[in-house]
Design a protein around this motif. Structure first.
Motif, mmCIF file in Angstrom:
data_model
loop_
_atom_site.group_PDB
_atom_site.id
_atom_site.type_symbol
_atom_site.label_atom_id
_atom_site.label_comp_id
_atom_site.label_asym_id
_atom_site.label_seq_id
_atom_site.Cartn_x
_atom_site.Cartn_y
_atom_site.Cartn_z
ATOM 1 N N ASN A 121 -4.708 0.964 7.008
ATOM 2 C CA ASN A 121 -4.395 1.013 8.367
ATOM 3 C C ASN A 121 -3.580 2.355 8.887
ATOM 4 N N SER A 122 -3.108 2.583 10.016
ATOM 5 C CA SER A 122 -2.199 3.682 10.483
ATOM 6 C C SER A 122 -0.958 3.478 9.927
ATOM 7 N N ALA A 123 -0.374 2.343 9.656
ATOM 8 C CA ALA A 123 0.918 2.334 9.011
ATOM 9 C C ALA A 123 0.919 2.622 7.743
ATOM 10 N N GLU A 124 -0.084 2.336 7.085
ATOM 11 C CA GLU A 124 -0.346 2.385 5.419
ATOM 12 C C GLU A 124 -0.420 4.243 5.164
ATOM 13 N N ARG A 125 -1.226 4.872 6.199
ATOM 14 C CA ARG A 125 -1.425 6.197 6.267
ATOM 15 C C ARG A 125 -0.056 6.882 6.354
ATOM 16 N N MET A 126 0.633 6.476 7.500
ATOM 17 C CA MET A 126 1.946 6.910 7.568
ATOM 18 C C MET A 126 2.946 6.874 6.548
ATOM 19 N N GLN A 127 2.829 5.683 5.785
ATOM 20 C CA GLN A 127 3.770 5.628 4.493
ATOM 21 C C GLN A 127 3.344 6.428 3.557
ATOM 22 N N LEU A 128 2.156 6.947 3.440
ATOM 23 C CA LEU A 128 1.555 8.003 2.421
ATOM 24 C C LEU A 128 2.094 9.204 2.895
ATOM 25 N N VAL A 129 2.092 9.473 4.162
ATOM 26 C CA VAL A 129 2.546 11.072 4.529
ATOM 27 C C VAL A 129 4.145 11.056 4.096
ATOM 28 N N GLY A 130 4.794 9.870 4.644
ATOM 29 C CA GLY A 130 6.107 9.719 4.319
ATOM 30 C C GLY A 130 6.799 9.826 2.809
ATOM 31 N N ALA A 131 5.761 9.161 2.095
ATOM 32 C CA ALA A 131 6.094 9.205 0.539
ATOM 33 C C ALA A 131 5.872 10.729 -0.009
ATOM 34 N N CYS A 132 4.798 11.417 0.430
ATOM 35 C CA CYS A 132 4.610 12.710 -0.058
ATOM 36 C C CYS A 132 5.677 13.604 0.317
ATOM 37 N N PRO A 146 -7.737 13.018 -12.783
ATOM 38 C CA PRO A 146 -7.485 12.795 -14.127
ATOM 39 C C PRO A 146 -6.020 11.800 -14.474
ATOM 40 N N TRP A 147 -6.155 10.933 -15.504
ATOM 41 C CA TRP A 147 -4.986 10.165 -15.587
ATOM 42 C C TRP A 147 -3.840 11.094 -15.849
ATOM 43 N N SER A 148 -3.844 12.232 -16.106
ATOM 44 C CA SER A 148 -2.643 13.056 -16.516
ATOM 45 C C SER A 148 -2.270 13.709 -15.131
ATOM 46 N N ALA A 149 -3.166 13.595 -13.857
ATOM 47 C CA ALA A 149 -2.559 14.090 -12.637
ATOM 48 C C ALA A 149 -1.792 13.149 -11.965
ATOM 49 N N LEU A 150 -1.833 11.966 -12.273
ATOM 50 C CA LEU A 150 -1.101 10.744 -11.805
ATOM 51 C C LEU A 150 0.572 10.903 -12.109
ATOM 52 N N GLN A 151 1.403 10.840 -11.363
ATOM 53 C CA GLN A 151 2.800 11.185 -11.546
ATOM 54 C C GLN A 151 3.882 9.836 -11.350
ATOM 55 N N GLY A 152 3.303 9.009 -10.610
ATOM 56 C CA GLY A 152 3.938 7.663 -10.366
ATOM 57 C C GLY A 152 3.246 6.690 -9.775
ATOM 58 N N GLY A 176 3.059 -4.786 0.190
ATOM 59 C CA GLY A 176 1.672 -4.459 0.636
ATOM 60 C C GLY A 176 0.686 -4.071 -0.246
ATOM 61 N N GLY A 177 1.073 -3.495 -1.419
ATOM 62 C CA GLY A 177 0.137 -3.048 -2.277
ATOM 63 C C GLY A 177 0.739 -1.861 -3.354
ATOM 64 N N ALA A 178 -0.112 -0.942 -3.681
ATOM 65 C CA ALA A 178 0.392 0.118 -4.783
ATOM 66 C C ALA A 178 0.211 1.289 -4.296
ATOM 67 N N LEU A 179 1.132 2.348 -4.337
ATOM 68 C CA LEU A 179 1.392 3.470 -3.981
ATOM 69 C C LEU A 179 1.118 4.482 -5.256
ATOM 70 N N ILE A 180 0.084 5.179 -5.135
ATOM 71 C CA ILE A 180 -0.069 5.917 -6.517
ATOM 72 C C ILE A 180 0.130 7.650 -6.021
ATOM 73 N N TYR A 181 1.098 8.273 -6.961
ATOM 74 C CA TYR A 181 1.261 9.612 -6.695
ATOM 75 C C TYR A 181 0.455 10.814 -7.428
ATOM 76 N N GLN A 182 -0.065 11.702 -7.005
ATOM 77 C CA GLN A 182 -0.538 12.783 -7.739
ATOM 78 C C GLN A 182 0.072 13.797 -7.585
ATOM 79 N N LYS A 183 -0.320 14.736 -8.442
ATOM 80 C CA LYS A 183 0.616 16.064 -8.470
ATOM 81 C C LYS A 183 0.168 16.831 -7.455
ATOM 82 N N GLY A 184 0.841 17.694 -6.816
ATOM 83 C CA GLY A 184 0.693 18.527 -5.571
ATOM 84 C C GLY A 184 0.988 17.693 -4.276
ATOM 85 N N TYR A 185 1.973 16.888 -4.491
ATOM 86 C CA TYR A 185 2.461 16.021 -3.353
ATOM 87 C C TYR A 185 1.265 15.284 -2.433
#
Length: 643
Positions: free
Chosen positions: A15-26, A121-127, A133-142
C-alpha cells in the motif's frame, strides 16, 4: 523462468504507506552513508525563533512583536520543511510498483513486476528489518523491497520464509515485538486491571524503557479512564491547596477538554507520518499514561514544598518537568508508532506544537476547585452598600468637601512646594481606597504635604468620612488648589486610580450615585480652568496611556500605568496595591524623591512581575515636559519638604 502462479512464488501488494516506508528507509541509509544530518535544521530553526523573539522583545533591539509568536513561526517553518520532504517522498513512492511477485532461488531473489523480471543475488542484500507489518529487505545501491505479513497464510509461514532468507543471505533480521491492540474482552474489574497495566506502561515510558509499548492495553475505555483519573488527581491537588471551603469551577472543564483535544491532534498528526496509522488510540494512551505518571508525583511535590524554603526552586523544577514530559512524549510516539528515522521529526514537531499551544493558553493554570469568595462577599454585601444609601450621606458630603478644601494651606512665596490630590474612582473594590490612603501617608512622610493634600474617594466605607470622587468634586478641588498655590513655582501631584475603558474613560463609580464622565479631555479642561501650571499627573488604570497625549505640555509630567491599548494589572478587591501602584509608590518613591527616576524603576519592576506571572505587558508610559524638569530637580534637591 518459472510460472509466477506456482506455490514457490509469493504475491506481494504494497500500500501507499508501505511504499513510503521503503523510500524513507532508503533515504535514511543514504543519509548515514553521506553523513547528512537533516535533524540539524530543527534546532537551527528553533534557535532562530528564540533569537528573533529576543530581538523583538521589549528588552531586545526591536519591540512590538510577541517573541512567543516568532517561536511558533519557527516551528511552522520546521513543519513546512518536513511537509515538503514528505511530499517528495510520496512522489518517489508513487513510482514504486504497488504489486509484484517474488521467489527464492538458490542464487538469489527473483522479482517479477510489470516491467519484467529482475534477479537479486544473495550477495546484493545488505540488511533485513522486521516489524509488526512485515520484512524490509535492503539491497545495494540504496534500494529495498517490503514483504508484508499478509502475503502469507499465517505468521508461521511468514517466519519460515524469513528464516529461509536469513539462511541463504547470511543476514540476521532485526525484529521488534508486535503491539497488542486487541480490546479487553471484559469490562468491570478487567478494565481496572488494564488501567493498572497502562499506568505501569506510563511509568516505563517515563523511564524511557524499551518494553513500555508491550505493556499497553488499548481501548477507548482506557483513554476515558486515564483522563478521568487525571481530572481526579488535579481536583485533589486543588482541594489540598484551596481547602474544602471552595467551589467547583465548571469553566475549567472546557479547558481540560481542550488539552485532551491537543493530545488527540498530536497523536493523529504523528500517526499520519507512520505506516501504522491504526495505532492512534495506542499513541493517545501512551501520551496520557506517561504524562499522568510524571504529573502526579510532581503535583504532590509542589503541594508539600509550597510553604517551605524550597518553594523558590519550584519554578525551575516545573521547567525541568516540562522538558522531561516533552522528551518522554516524543520517545513514546516513536516507539508506539514504530517511527523510522525519517519520520521522527514528525513526532518532535507534533509534541512541540502540543506544548506550545498548551503553554500559550495557560491550560495548566485553570483549576477545577477554586476559592469561594461569594460567601464572604454575600455576607458583607448588604452591610457594605447600605452605607451609600443612608440619608445622612446627602447632607454629609457637601460639608466633607468644604472641610477638605478649607484645610488646604496657601503656598509660600519663594518656596517651591508640592500639592497632592489623590483620587480613587471605583467604589466596588477596596484596592483603590488602600492605594490613595497609602499615597496620602507616603507623601506626608516623604514630601511634607500635610495641609496641602486632598483625597477624593469612592468607597462605601468612607462616604461619611471623605468627599466622594465625582467630576464636580474634582473640578472644585482643582479650582481651590489653583487659587491657593503659587502657580509659577508650586507643583500639583495628581494621582488617579480606578478602572479604565478602551475609549479612555476613567471610571468614577459609587452605587447608587451616577457621576459625570471623566475623560482625558475633560481633565485637561478642568486643570486649565483652575490655572494650575506645573503638573505631575499619574493615572493608574487600564488603557491609561490614552491620557498622555491630551495632557502633555511643557509644564507637565504625565505617567500612566499602561499603554493606550493595554490593560494594567493587579486591581483585585483583596490587593493592597495595583502592580504599578506598588512598584511606583510603595517601592520606588520610598527610595527616591525623583519622580522620573522612580518611574523607570517601577517600569522595570512591573515588567518583571508581568513576565513572572505570564501576563501581557502593560507597558507604562511617561511624557516629561521640558519646562517642568528644572522645577522637579529643585524639589528633588530640597527633598520636596518646602525648606
Amino acid at each position: 523462468m518459472s510460472d509466477t502462479t506456482s506455490p514457490d512464488w509469493i504475491r506481494v501488494e504494497n500500500n501507499s504507506a508501505e511504499r513510503m516506508q521503503l523510500v524513507g528507509a532508503c533515504t535514511v541509509r543514504l543519509q548515514r552513508t553521506t553523513r547528512s544530518r537533516p535533524w540539524v535544521l530543527l534546532p537551527v530553526w528553533l534557535a532562530l525563533g528564540v533569537l528573533l523573539g529576543w530581538l523583538f522583545d521589549e528588552e531586545g533591539l526591536l519591540a512590538g512583536v510577541n517573541g512567543q509568536v516568532l517561536t511558533i513561526f519557527a516551528l511552522l517553518i520546521c513543519g513546512l520543511q518536513f511537509l515538503v520532504m514528505r511530499l517528495k517522498m510520496k512522489r518517489l513512492a508513487a513510482d514504486l510498483p504497488a504489486t509484484f511477485s517474488l521467489a527464492l532461488e538458490e542464487e538469489g531473489v527473483v522479482i517479477d513486476t510489470q516491467l519484467g523480471y529482475s534477479h537479486i543475488p544473495w550477495s546484493a542484500l545488505q540488511g533485513i528489518e522486521c516489524n509488526s507489518g512485515g520484512a524490509l529487505i535492503y539491497q545495494k545501491g540504496y534500494r529495498a523491497f517490503f514483504v508484508p505479513r499478509r502475503s502469507f497464510a499465517d505468521d508461521a509461514d511468514f517466519s519460515a520464509w524469513l528464516r529461509s532468507v536469513e539462511s541463504s543471505s547470511g543476514l540476521k533480521a532485526s525484529a521488534s515485538p508486535p503491539l497488542p491492540l486487541s480490546l479487553p474482552e471484559k469490562r468491570g474489574l478487567r478494565a481496572l486491571e488494564d488501567l493498572a497495566q497502562n499506568l505501569k506502561a506510563g511509568l516505563l515510558f517515563a523511564l524511557f524503557h524499551s518494553k513500555a509499548v508491550a505493556s499497553l492495553r488499548v481501548s477507548i475505555l482506557q483513554i476515558v479512564l486515564l483522563q478521568a483519573l487525571g481530572l481526579l488527581i488535579g481536583l485533589v491537588y486543588d482541594l489540598y491547596m484551596v481547602g474544602l471551603d471552595g467551589s467547583l469551577n465548571a469553566y475549567a472543564l472546557p479547558y481540560q477538554s481542550f488539552s485532551v483535544l491537543c493530545v488527540l491532534l498530536c497523536a493523529w498528526a504523528v500517526s499520519n507520518c507512520s505506516t501504522l496509522q491504526g495505532r492512534i488510540s495506542a499513541a493517545v494512551l501512551a501520551l496520557l499514561a506517561s504524562g499522568l505518571v510524571i504529573q502526579a508525583p510532581m503535583l504532590l511535590a509542589f503541594a508539600l514544598l509550597q510553604s517551605t524554603p524550597a518553594a523558590q526552586y519550584l519554578e525551575a523544577l516545573n521547567g525541568i518537568v516540562l522538558v522531561w514530559m516533552a522528551l518522554v512524549s516524543i520517545v513514546a510516539l516513536v516507539r508506539t508508532l514504530e517511527l523510522s528515522a525519517d519520520q521522527r521529526m514528525g513526532a518532535v514537531l507534533g509534541v512541540s506544537f502540543m506544548y506550545v499551544v498548551a503553554l500559550s493558553l495557560n491550560l495548566g493554570q485553570v483549576r477545577l476547585w477554586v476559592p469561594d469568595y461569594s460567601r464572604q462577599e454575600n455576607a458583607n454585601a448588604t452591610n457594605r452598600w447600605e452605607a451609600t444609601t443612608d440619608e445622612g450621606v446627602l447632607y454629609a458630603q457637601p460639608a466633607l468637601l468644604e472641610r477638605a478644601l478649607a484645610a488646604i494651606r496657601p503656598g509660600r512665596a519663594g518656596v517651591p512646594e508640592l500639592y497632592l490630590l489623590a483620587l480613587g474612582g471605583y467604589g466596588a473594590q477596596d484596592v483603590f481606597r488602600r492605594e490613595v490612603e497609602s499615597v496620602e501617608a507616603l507623601f506626608a512622610e516623604r514630601f511634607n504635604t500635610q495641609g496641602r493634600s486632598v483625597v477624593l474617594l469612592n468607597n462605601p466605607a468612607t462616604v461619611q468620612e471623605r468627599p466622594v470622587a465625582s467630576t464636580i468634586a474634582l473640578q472644585r478641588t482643582l479650582s481651590d488648589i489653583g487659587r491657593k498655590m503659587n502657580r509659577e513655582e508650586d507643583v500639583l501631584f495628581l494621582f488617579m486610580t480606578s478602572h479604565g475603558a478602551a475609549d479612555h474613560h476613567f471610571s468614577l463609580d459609587l452605587w447608587p450615585f451616577r457621576f459625570g464622565e471623566l475623560t482625558p479631555q475633560s481633565l485637561r479642561a478642568a486643570l486649565d480652568e483652575a490655572g494650575i501650571q506645573n503638573r505631575v499627573i499619574v493615572v493608574s488604570a487600564c488603557y491609561s496611556g490614552g491620557f498622555v497625549e491630551p495632557l502633555q505640555d511643557a509644564h507637565t509630567l504625565v505617567m500612566t500605568a499602561s499603554r493606550a491599548d493595554r490593560n494594567s494589572h493587579g486591581c483585585s478587591h483583596a490587593a493592597d496595591w495595583t502592580f504599578f501602584g506598588k512598584a511606583y509608590f510603595d517601592e520606588a518613591l520610598r527610595q527616591s524623591h525623583s519622580f522620573t527616576a522612580a518611574f523607570e524603576q517601577a517600569r522595570q519592576s512591573v515588567e518583571r512581575r508581568e513576565k513572572e506571572e505570564g501576563l501581557e505587558a502593560s507597558e507604562p508610559q511617561i511624557s516629561v515636559g521640558s519646562a517642568i524638569q528644572p522645577l522637579l530637580n529643585t524639589l528633588e534637591k530640597t527633598g520636596a519638604r518646602g525648606l
